[in-house]
Motif scaffolding. Structure first.
Motif, PDB file in Angstrom:
ATOM      1  N   UNK A  88      -2.234   2.120   6.474  1.00 37.89           N
ATOM      2  CA  UNK A  88      -2.904   3.123   5.640  1.00 37.89           C
ATOM      3  C   UNK A  88      -2.433   4.526   6.002  1.00 37.89           C
ATOM      4  N   UNK A  89      -2.324   4.817   7.286  1.00 34.40           N
ATOM      5  CA  UNK A  89      -1.834   6.129   7.703  1.00 34.40           C
ATOM      6  C   UNK A  89      -0.391   6.356   7.263  1.00 34.40           C
ATOM      7  N   UNK A  90       0.428   5.323   7.339  1.00 34.39           N
ATOM      8  CA  UNK A  90       1.845   5.454   6.987  1.00 34.39           C
ATOM      9  C   UNK A  90       2.028   5.575   5.478  1.00 34.39           C
ATOM     10  N   UNK A  91       1.374   4.701   4.725  1.00 31.51           N
ATOM     11  CA  UNK A  91       1.564   4.675   3.270  1.00 31.51           C
ATOM     12  C   UNK A  91       0.653   5.642   2.518  1.00 31.51           C
ATOM     13  N   UNK A  92      -0.495   5.944   3.096  1.00 28.27           N
ATOM     14  CA  UNK A  92      -1.518   6.791   2.483  1.00 28.27           C
ATOM     15  C   UNK A  92      -1.649   6.481   0.989  1.00 28.27           C
ATOM     16  N   UNK A  93      -2.237   5.312   0.676  1.00 28.42           N
ATOM     17  CA  UNK A  93      -2.337   4.893  -0.725  1.00 28.42           C
ATOM     18  C   UNK A  93      -3.197   5.853  -1.556  1.00 28.42           C
ATOM     19  N   UNK A 108     -11.930   4.222   2.566  1.00 27.41           N
ATOM     20  CA  UNK A 108     -12.619   2.960   2.823  1.00 27.41           C
ATOM     21  C   UNK A 108     -11.853   2.105   3.832  1.00 27.41           C
ATOM     22  N   UNK A 109     -10.534   2.078   3.704  1.00 25.70           N
ATOM     23  CA  UNK A 109      -9.718   1.297   4.633  1.00 25.70           C
ATOM     24  C   UNK A 109      -9.808   1.853   6.052  1.00 25.70           C
ATOM     25  N   UNK A 110      -9.753   3.154   6.183  1.00 29.15           N
ATOM     26  CA  UNK A 110      -9.839   3.775   7.508  1.00 29.15           C
ATOM     27  C   UNK A 110     -11.240   3.626   8.105  1.00 29.15           C
ATOM     28  N   UNK A 111     -12.260   3.772   7.268  1.00 28.04           N
ATOM     29  CA  UNK A 111     -13.632   3.593   7.748  1.00 28.04           C
ATOM     30  C   UNK A 111     -13.847   2.148   8.185  1.00 28.04           C
ATOM     31  N   UNK A 112     -13.404   1.206   7.383  1.00 27.92           N
ATOM     32  CA  UNK A 112     -13.545  -0.209   7.743  1.00 27.92           C
ATOM     33  C   UNK A 112     -12.857  -0.535   9.058  1.00 27.92           C
ATOM     34  N   UNK A 113     -11.640  -0.032   9.213  1.00 27.96           N
ATOM     35  CA  UNK A 113     -10.905  -0.277  10.462  1.00 27.96           C
ATOM     36  C   UNK A 113     -11.615   0.349  11.649  1.00 27.96           C
TER      37      UNK A 113
END
Length: 159
Positions: free
Chosen positions: A77-82, A88-93
């Motif tokens: 997510x950090x690399x691709x930054x969709x 949501x992805x960062x919070x979930x992780x």
């Protein structure tokens, strides 16, 4: 919407964190309550046996595998930054890595180790058992909520 391999990673994240949340929920809602009703020697012995069984492959694949998966999702997510689902992805992780996996290492495992170091029938174990049950269960409630929150965040990222 998230698609391709990223979609598969996120779905696996939902499954892994959700399964862990279910295990932790079971402990919070009935396993620890049942163990707490036992005499301290029996409760401590049963919990020690459960703790030994927990570090065998069936649970560890899900628990550690979910941690690795959450870390991969965070890095990707950090690399691709969709365009969608980033928060949501960062919070979930973060919820799983810190609130479930991390908390296990700093709160639950040390209590497990302390319990394992006591002879179940000893006066020390009898005195520690109610403290252990109260503190371990409190932190397990947090792990349950964090794991469930991670699963929800991943689901939200998919929508």
């Amino acid at each position: 919407m998230i698609d391709g391999p990223y979609f598969v990673l996120t779905v696996l994240g939902v499954l892994g964190t959700g399964l862990v949340a279910g295990v932790f929920c079971g402990f919070s809602t009935f396993v620890m309550r049942g163990l707490a009703t036992l005499p301290p020697a029996q409760g401590a012995a049963a919990m020690n046996a459960i703790n030994v069984a927990a570090v065998t492959p069936p649970f560890m694949v899900v628990f550690l595998g979910s941690a690795v998966l959450c870390a991969v999702i965070a890095v990707v997510t950090f690399v691709l930054w969709p365009d969608e689902g980033t928060v949501e992805l960062l919070v979930g992780s973060a919820l799983y890595l810190f609130g479930s996996f991390g908390l296990t290492m700093v709160a639950n495992v040390p209590r497990n180790d302390a319990l394992a170091g006591l002879e179940p029938g000893s006066p020390e174990a009898a005195a520690y058992w109610p403290v252990y049950v109260r503190e371990w269960t409190m932190w397990n409630h947090v792990r349950t909520a964090a794991s469930a929150g991670a699963a929800v965040a991943y689901v939200l990222a998919l929508t």
